[in-house]
Design an enzyme around this catalytic site. Sequence first.
Site, short mmCIF file in Angstrom:
data_model
loop_
_atom_site.label_atom_id
_atom_site.label_comp_id
_atom_site.label_asym_id
_atom_site.label_seq_id
_atom_site.Cartn_x
_atom_site.Cartn_y
_atom_site.Cartn_z
N TYR A 1 0.84 -1.20 0.00
CA TYR A 1 0.00 0.00 0.00
C TYR A 1 0.87 1.24 0.00
O TYR A 1 2.03 1.19 0.39
CB TYR A 1 -0.91 -0.02 1.23
CG TYR A 1 -1.88 -1.17 1.16
CD1 TYR A 1 -3.07 -1.05 0.45
CD2 TYR A 1 -1.57 -2.40 1.71
CE1 TYR A 1 -3.94 -2.11 0.33
CE2 TYR A 1 -2.43 -3.48 1.60
CZ TYR A 1 -3.62 -3.33 0.90
OH TYR A 1 -4.46 -4.39 0.77
N CYS A 2 0.28 2.34 -0.44
CA CYS A 2 0.97 3.62 -0.48
C CYS A 2 1.66 3.88 0.86
O CYS A 2 1.01 3.68 1.90
CB CYS A 2 -0.04 4.72 -0.77
SG CYS A 2 0.61 6.39 -0.61
N PRO A 3 2.91 4.26 0.97
CA PRO A 3 3.82 4.57 -0.14
C PRO A 3 4.68 3.39 -0.58
O PRO A 3 5.77 3.59 -1.11
CB PRO A 3 4.69 5.68 0.47
CG PRO A 3 4.79 5.29 1.92
CD PRO A 3 3.51 4.59 2.27
N GLY A 4 4.21 2.16 -0.38
CA GLY A 4 4.98 0.96 -0.72
C GLY A 4 5.60 0.94 -2.11
O GLY A 4 6.81 0.78 -2.24
#
Lengths: 86, 132
Positions: free
Chosen positions: A21-24
Amino acid sequence: MADLDLKNIKATVVVDARGTYCPGPLMELIKEMRQQPVGSIIEVISGDAGSAKDVPEWLKKVNQEFLGVLEENNYWRIFAKKVKDM
Amino acid sequence: MSEFKKLAIILESGDYEKAHIAAMIASVAAVSEIEVSIFITMNAIYNFLKVNVKENKFTGGKIFEKLKEKKAQMFYDMLDQAKMFGGLKIYACSMVMDLLDLKKEDLLDIVDDHLGLAAFLSIMEGAQTITF
């Protein structure tokens, strides 16, 4: 860069960041960018719509090159080029 | 857009979600050539105790449950990664550490040091500040 050209790009390395998931996806790109030599093309596969907008913004900020993004079915292929050391 | 080069985050809440968003913002800022400092104080300290992290003992709401269910990266791993990639410093509040009789070893290794307010105020000078 036009979609057709992007489809023909041979990335130096492909990072599949689906499932993060963001910021992944952005962090996965950075991890690769730090390791690869200048001139490398990195393709990040993201399942997160935000990253398709976030990654180009970050590339602009740190003066690396954004080549483009291809929208596939439920995922995005984001292409970046390392143009300077980081 | 005005450019800022320094970001100070004061993390006060013990809610998991607040630690998570603080870690997200800190990570992206740290990799975007912004110098980031996080000050952990009040109830937020509990989320940085080794013993609680080991037992996965956090307090959170609906989004915390979703983050767990979908196995999203935990806030402390995000911070650890951000420290490798950019300029990020994490400080614990000395007052809270005294209050709870905590030693530096009780806190996660990502915590750089403990500081008093005068020291953190000087870090905050000229920085954009966000409080969670």
